[in-house]
Design an enzyme around this catalytic site. Structure first.
Site, short mmCIF file in Angstrom:
data_model
loop_
_atom_site.label_atom_id
_atom_site.label_comp_id
_atom_site.label_asym_id
_atom_site.label_seq_id
_atom_site.Cartn_x
_atom_site.Cartn_y
_atom_site.Cartn_z
N SER A 46 -1.04 12.09 9.99
CA SER A 46 -0.08 12.29 11.08
C SER A 46 1.34 12.41 10.41
O SER A 46 2.44 12.72 11.28
CB SER A 46 0.25 10.79 11.74
OG SER A 46 0.36 9.92 11.24
N LYS A 87 5.42 6.22 9.81
CA LYS A 87 6.20 7.19 10.95
C LYS A 87 7.45 7.22 10.47
O LYS A 87 8.02 6.48 9.77
CB LYS A 87 5.89 6.67 12.23
CG LYS A 87 4.42 6.33 12.82
CD LYS A 87 3.52 7.47 13.04
CE LYS A 87 2.40 7.06 13.53
NZ LYS A 87 1.31 8.02 12.91
#
Length: 183
Positions: A46, A87
């Site tokens: 990700s 993230k």
């Protein structure tokens, strides 16, 4: 003129001096490792191209005791299922996040970021404007097509207390060792 320096060199005094020095050094090393050197193993793709699966990074867990997460910081947060994820902060408290036409908008203006971090193909929850409340952050993975992030209900807006720290250094793989900065 002669100066004499008298040092008490009794064995007990020498040993105690060494013990104190060792304790101070170990305490300082423990503090530094606990505050700045928490190792996190990146799971999944990700965050590519910045971070790849199995990269090992260091997290500074002390920084957000003194400052707040800033836009484009790379952070580690704990999900509701207790998993730690890496993230990037896109929205900070008070922002309105909206994804439309393949681009991320913050407060009505297109996100200004390098490496196509302003682009996203799937809007998810941000298809409609999302206003972030006090202590809420909107996080996205850099690899928008392969990231489970704030666009999805199972993650949603991330609370400040869920953010564990800021990623600041990659230690593995050795070929890619170095600082991790905001874009």
């Amino acid at each position: 003129m002669e100066f004499y320096y008298r040092e008490d060199s009794s064995p007990i005094r020498v040993i105690m001096s060494w013990v104190v020095d060792v304790v101070v050094v170990l305490t300082f090393a423990w503090f530094c490792m606990h505050a700045f050197g928490v190792q996190i193993v990146v799971a999944g793709q990700s965050m590519t191209p910045l971070l790849n699966s199995e990269d090992v990074v260091l997290m500074n867990q002390l920084i957000y005791d003194f400052t707040k997460p800033d836009r484009l910081d790379v952070v580690v947060f704990q999900r509701e299922d207790k998993k730690a994820n890496v993230k990037r902060v896109i929205g900070i408290p008070g922002d309105v996040i909206h994804i439309q036409g393949g681009y991320v908008y913050v407060n009505g203006e297109r996100l200004q970021a390098e490496n196509a971090l302003d682009q996203v193909s799937l809007a998810g929850l941000a298809e409609n404007p999302i206003e972030l409340g006090e202590g809420e952050y909107f996080l996205l993975g850099d690899n928008r097509d392969s990231s489970e992030d704030s666009r999805f209900a199972n993650v949603g807006n991330v609370k400040e207390e869920q953010i564990l720290g800021k990623v600041w250094f990659r230690i593995f793989p050795l070929m890619d060792i170095g600082l991790i900065g905001s874009h």
